[in-house]
Structure formats: structure tokens, C-alpha cells
Design an enzyme around this catalytic site. Structure first.
Site, PDB file in Angstrom:
ATOM      1  N   LYS A 191       0.840  -1.194   0.000  1.00 18.01           N
ATOM      2  CA  LYS A 191       0.000   0.000   0.000  1.00 18.01           C
ATOM      3  C   LYS A 191       0.878   1.246   0.000  1.00 18.01           C
ATOM      4  O   LYS A 191       1.942   1.249   0.582  1.00 18.01           O
ATOM      5  CB  LYS A 191      -0.908  -0.004   1.230  1.00 18.01           C
ATOM      6  CG  LYS A 191      -2.024  -0.994   1.065  1.00 18.01           C
ATOM      7  CD  LYS A 191      -2.682  -1.422   2.360  1.00 18.01           C
ATOM      8  CE  LYS A 191      -3.512  -2.658   2.117  1.00 18.01           C
ATOM      9  NZ  LYS A 191      -2.681  -3.871   1.900  1.00 18.01           N
ATOM     10  N   GLY A 192       0.425   2.259  -0.696  1.00 21.75           N
ATOM     11  CA  GLY A 192       1.196   3.502  -0.724  1.00 21.75           C
ATOM     12  C   GLY A 192       1.998   3.680  -2.003  1.00 21.75           C
ATOM     13  O   GLY A 192       2.715   4.651  -2.151  1.00 21.75           O
ATOM     14  N   CYS A 193       1.891   2.708  -2.924  1.00 25.19           N
ATOM     15  CA  CYS A 193       2.567   2.852  -4.210  1.00 25.19           C
ATOM     16  C   CYS A 193       1.542   3.196  -5.273  1.00 25.19           C
ATOM     17  O   CYS A 193       0.459   2.626  -5.295  1.00 25.19           O
ATOM     18  CB  CYS A 193       3.266   1.556  -4.612  1.00 25.19           C
ATOM     19  SG  CYS A 193       4.666   1.167  -3.571  1.00 25.19           S
ATOM     20  N   GLN A 194       1.922   4.119  -6.169  1.00 27.24           N
ATOM     21  CA  GLN A 194       1.040   4.477  -7.268  1.00 27.24           C
ATOM     22  C   GLN A 194       0.932   3.308  -8.245  1.00 27.24           C
ATOM     23  O   GLN A 194      -0.127   3.001  -8.757  1.00 27.24           O
ATOM     24  CB  GLN A 194       1.617   5.707  -7.970  1.00 27.24           C
ATOM     25  CG  GLN A 194       0.557   6.603  -8.547  1.00 27.24           C
ATOM     26  CD  GLN A 194       1.187   7.740  -9.338  1.00 27.24           C
ATOM     27  OE1 GLN A 194       2.386   7.754  -9.632  1.00 27.24           O
ATOM     28  NE2 GLN A 194       0.386   8.704  -9.699  1.00 27.24           N
ATOM     29  N   SER A 195       2.075   2.663  -8.485  1.00 28.88           N
ATOM     30  CA  SER A 195       2.077   1.466  -9.320  1.00 28.88           C
ATOM     31  C   SER A 195       1.731   0.281  -8.431  1.00 28.88           C
ATOM     32  O   SER A 195       1.758   0.384  -7.211  1.00 28.88           O
ATOM     33  CB  SER A 195       3.460   1.232  -9.911  1.00 28.88           C
ATOM     34  OG  SER A 195       4.006   2.422 -10.398  1.00 28.88           O
TER      35      SER A 195
END
Lengths: 413, 146
Positions: B52-56
Site C-alpha cells: 500500500k502507498g505505491c502508485q504502481s
């Protein structure tokens, strides 16, 4: 086009000089700004107008008994008059200032929507709408027990028009559709859409966020009920935009927000509301941005929307044609009528990676779902890379872009 | 105690120094690293393994081999895969304590923040945090077994 009229050649380089932001290096390369569908850059006169307002005229409008308030009020209202001309509204009272397109749509959904849409009624949108023209209608339909119907799109990114005709019925209270798709650039046949909706007894809202800076829009000729747009996509400041509505509709609609400006008289027993447009402009408005907005409209008028459209169309055609020669490139959105937007994917590469590689070359594009997830889903894509062109873009910028796309395409597996 | 980890970090710093700060070449190189990363087996491409917390999308899997933690990862974008491959190179196959105490100075030294921008930097931080969380979990587990 009238062949007998000698036209002055389009002076993109001269136009560029008016935009200070364009003259910079990004990552060591001259900036190529192709994210115009997200927001356009601002000409010097817009920036100057903002500074001038805060330096010399800042005052609250409509009520102050002093010179500054008079000047600010006159300039604020001058923008309304300019926008009336810009969309050819019958009266300037039919122009309501908003925070932008999203705000305008929410205004209509919350007022006209609540007044006109009841249980069992239907609202029609299309599968290519921006989330801003989906969610307010979803919320409205949920609240009213109404049904949201969606006109599908073809693989090329055009509306399936027969489906639209089939969906229209006596239950349809409102049709809300984009003039131009923000993700694909498709120009929708709004004149026909409006005529068919009216024949079925429905009103029409057109989301003109992506069209106002590119195409002429004449609300009287279109017999349009509601039009919404944003200043920041038409060379003006962020945080403002307008709603056009037919007088009879605006007068019948309940107010949107309560507060100052929108009232005639307030007592604890009863409040009477002001006339349009003020009924819908509660509170101190975004005075400075509205005033500078007029300069943006002036800028567009000075060049001419038909001239801008022709210039951008030339860029789009050239870029599209050249992109077809690059290995792995797939253009997304091949509608017969398009404006300014070139959306694409490269097989074997993620759009985020493409965007980052282009950014390293100073080229600004948008990547992702473009706030149109249902459309991306329909096209079987997670997202695209979107290059969108504007009055100040040039063929040599397209060449730099093509070189970048070619280079990144070599990385495709 | 982190000499091996630091040796790998120093190697990476040297490799990136050859790119002489050229942004385009650096991104190219990171994408190539990403393309070389062995794909994660389908069974590990689960929502539970998504960071969680990644754009990809980034899937991270960790397994214990003896007292060593072995990381494997995948992403839908090559740049992110390249970034996570660097972390794997530095942290995979190490003991939990080493991972927990690792000072990942190579990220700043190669100027990663400036290259990948703030959104991806947040994603990179989330990946490191997740790797350290795995290390902590395995450390606790191993301590319980001892």
C-alpha cells in the site's frame, strides 16, 4: 473556409511569446508542454490582471460604497459580459460564476436535479464521461430513486448513437454529456444530442471543459439548457469557471448554497432570494480570478477559435500520422471528429514508465486513467499516455515528442 | 555488522556514477534492471502481497531460508520493478537484524529522490518499510522458536 479571404499565417511563435512559463528548461531540455487537457498555461495578460487586481483594486464587490469596490465590481461583471458573448447567451444573467466545471455540474445536479428528477426517472450520461460528469448524477439518482443510464461507446471512442436514441424516453429528465472527451478527444454530436433529448422532453447539460478553448460554442444555436466549463483549461486562472443556464430554468431552480450575496432579505422567519445570477453566487466570490478570466477570453478571441482549432487540428493530424510509424504504438481513440488529444499506449510498456521517460526529455504529458475509469475499462485499458495540444504548441515540439516516443518504444519487450 | 549490505550499496553507487547524473540514461537503466528482475510466481501475486502507498502495483513476497530472508517482487511498471530490484539486491538473503538495522544510504547517494519524483519516492519508502516489517516479523518468529 472562405477561399477568397486571404488569411494571415498562424503565428505560433508569436503566441508562445505571451506565455512566460513556456520558456524554460526542464531536465536540461526545452519544455514541451503537452498536458493542456489537464490545464493550459496562462498568457502574460492574465498574470498581469491578477497582479493588477491585488495591487490596485482589491475590494469586495457589489456592496462597497467606495472607489475600489466600484472598480472591482465593474471588472468582475465585465467578465460575465465577455462570457455571455463568448457562448452567445441571450442575457448576461444566464452566466453564473462557479469554481469550475465540477462545481457547475454539482450545482445543476443539486438544484435542477433535485427539482426535476424523481423516483423512477432517468438521467442519461455516456461511457466516455469524466468522473465529474458521472459521480454527481450517481449521487442524485441514488438520492431520488432514479436510474442512471449510460450510452455506450465504440472501440473507436464514439458514442453508439442508436443506443442513445433507444435510451431516451419520457422517463429521461436530463442528459449530461461531454462536448469533447478529455481522455480521447472525441467531439460528440451535441447539436443532435440536444435536439433528440428535447424531442423526448429532457433537458441537456453539456460539459464543455475540453471544448471551450478549442471550438466555438453557441448556446442559442444549440438550444442548450446548461453548459459548464472551467477557466483554467482556457488560459485563465484556476478556481473559477462558469455555468450557462437558460433564464427560465435558472429562475425555477432552488438556490445551491446559502449565504451572503444570494439573498434579497433575511429574517429568522423567512429569507427571500436574490435574482439570477446572484441567487447562485453565495458568499464572496473568487473576484481576482474571475477578473483575470476575461483576459483569457480576450486572448482566445484575439486569435479566433476557428484559427486555434485549425492549428491544433494540423498538429494532431501530423502527430497521429507520424505515431503510426512507431513500433508498438497503438492510438487510443480514433473518432472521425477529434480535438487536440492524442491518447496512446505502447505494447509492452506501462504508461507511467513512458510518461517518466518523456519527462526526462522535458516533455509533459498525462498518464493514467484521466479520471475516466469506466471508459478505460470499456476499452480494456488501465490507462493511456495523453498528449494534448494547444494554441501555443508547434510542429517542432511534436517532432521532439515523436523522437522521445520512438526512443522509449525501443525499451518495449 | 552490515558490511555485505554496504558493499552492495557501494557497488550500486559506483554503477550509477557511470550514468553521470543524466536523467534519461538513469531512468533507462532502472527500467532495464526492472526488465531483468525474475517475475514473481502467480501464486504470490495476491492482494495480500500488494504494497500500500505505491502508485504502481508492487507485489512483495518474503520467505525464510534458514535464518535468512529472501525477497522476491514484481510490479506492473518497469521503473518500479527496477527500484524494487535494487532493494532486493541489497536486502535479500540477509538476516533479520541486518535488514532491520540497514542504513540504505545508496538511495540518497544516487540521487534517487530527484530522479523518480516525490510520488515514487513515497512508494519506495513504502517498499522499504514493508521489507523491514517482514524482517521484524521473522525476527519475532525466530526468537519464538529459539
Amino acid at each position: 473556409m472562405n477561399e477568397t479571404v486571404t488569411k494571415t499565417a498562424y503565428q505560433a511563435e508569436e503566441i508562445r511569446k505571451q506565455f512566460p512559463v513556456l520558456h524554460q528548461l526542464v531536465n536540461g531540455k526545452p519544455l514541451v508542454y503537452f498536458d493542456n487537457a489537464a490545464t493550459s498555461q496562462k498568457p502574460q495578460r492574465v498574470i498581469d490582471a491578477l497582479i493588477h487586481y491585488y495591487q490596485t483594486d482589491n475590494a469586495n464587490i457589489h456592496r462597497g460604497a467606495h472607489a475600489l469596490a466600484d472598480r472591482a465590481t465593474a471588472d468582475y461583471e465585465a467578465t460575465r459580459l465577455e462570457l455571455r458573448k463568448f457562448v452567445n447567451a441571450e442575457e448576461s444573467e444566464e452566466i453564473i460564476f462557479t469554481r469550475g466545471t465540477t462545481d457547475g455540474i454539482n450545482l445543476v445536479a443539486s438544484t435542477y436535479g433535485r427539482m426535476a428528477v424523481h423516483e423512477g426517472d432517468e438521467v442519461i450520461i455516456s461511457a466516455m464521461e469524466h468522473h465529474s460528469n458521472i459521480v454527481p448524477w450517481q449521487l442524485l439518482c441514488e438520492e431520488r430513486g432514479a436510474k442512471l443510464r449510460v450510452v455506450p461507446v465504440t472501440d473507436e471512442g464514439e458514442l453508439v448513437y442508436e443506443e442513445y436514441r433507444r435510451l431516451l424516453s419520457s422517463k429521461t429528465k436530463l442528459v449530461a454529456v461531454a462536448h469533447v472527451s478529455n481522455a480521447l478527444g472525441t467531439v460528440n454530436p451535441i447539436k443532435q444530442i440536444i435536439a433528440d433529448a428535447h424531442a423526448a422532453g429532457a433537458k441537456v447539460l453539456v460539459d464543455a471543459a475540453q471544448s471551450c478553448s478549442h471550438l466555438p460554442v453557441d448556446v442559442q444555436d444549440l438550444d442548450l439548457d446548461f453548459l459548464v466549463s472551467s477557466s483554467h483549461k482556457m488560459y485563465g486562472p484556476t478556481g473559477t469557471g462558469f455555468l450557462y443556464g437558460k433564464r427560465a430554468l435558472l429562475e425555477a431552480m432552488p438556490p445551491y448554497q446559502g449565504g451572503g450575496e444570494m439573498i434579497k432579505e433575511v429574517s429568522f422567519e423567512k429569507t427571500t432570494f436574490n435574482d439570477i445570477p446572484y441567487k447562485f453566487e453565495a458568499g464572496t466570490p473568487n473576484i481576482g480570478d474571475v477578473i483575470a478570466y476575461r483576459k483569457a477570453v480576450e486572448f482566445i478571441n484575439e486569435i479566433g477559435r476557428e484559427e486555434i482549432a485549425e492549428h491544433e487540428d494540423g498538429l494532431l493530424r501530423y502527430a497521429t500520422e507520424q505515431m503510426r510509424h512507431i513500433k508498438g504504438v497503438r492510438i487510443v481513440g480514433e473518432a472521425s471528429e477529434k480535438v487536440s488529444v492524442l491518447s496512446f499506449v505502447i505494447d509492452g510498456l506501462h504508461h507511467f514508465d513512458i510518461g517518466m521517460m518523456l519527462d526526462a526529455r522535458g516533455i509533459a504529458v498525462r498518464t493514467g486513467h484521466h479520471c475516466a475509469q469506466p471508459l478505460m475499462h470499456r476499452l480494456g485499458l488501465e490507462g493511456t499516455v495523453r498528449a494534448s495540444f494547444s494554441a501555443y504548441n508547434t510542429k517542432s515540439e511534436i517532432d521532439a515528442f515523436l523522437e522521445g516516443v520512438e526512443r522509449v518504444s525501443n525499451l518495449a519487450r | 555488522m552490515n558490511t555485505e549490505i554496504n558493499q552492495v550499496q557501494d557497488q550500486i553507487i559506483e554503477e550509477f556514477a557511470l550514468l553521470a547524473g543524466d536523467r534519461e540514461s538513469t531512468i533507462f537503466y532502472i527500467m532495464e534492471l526492472g526488465q531483468q528482475l525474475a517475475p514473481l510466481a502467480d501464486e504470490f501475486m495476491t492482494d495480500a502481497n500488494l504494497i500500500k502507498g505505491c502508485q504502481s502495483k508492487v507485489w512483495l513476497n518474503a520467505e525464510l531460508e534458514g535464518d535468512r530472508i529472501v525477497f522476491s517482487a514484481d510490479s506492473n511498471t518497469d521503473i518500479t520493478k527496477g527500484l524494487v530490484s535494487l532493494l532486493i539486491r541489497v536486502l535479500s538473503g540477509r538476516k533479520a537484524e541486518e535488514i532491520l538495522s540497514a542504513d540504505l544510504y545508496f538511495i540518497d547517494r544516487i540521487g534517487m529522490g530527484g530522479i523518480i519524483g516525490s510520488q515514487r519516492s513515497n512508494g519506495l519508502t513504502a517498499m522499504i518499510k514493508q521489507m523491514k516489517l517482514y524482517a521484524l516479523a521473522y525476527k519475532t518468529k525466530l526468537a519464538g522458536q529459539a
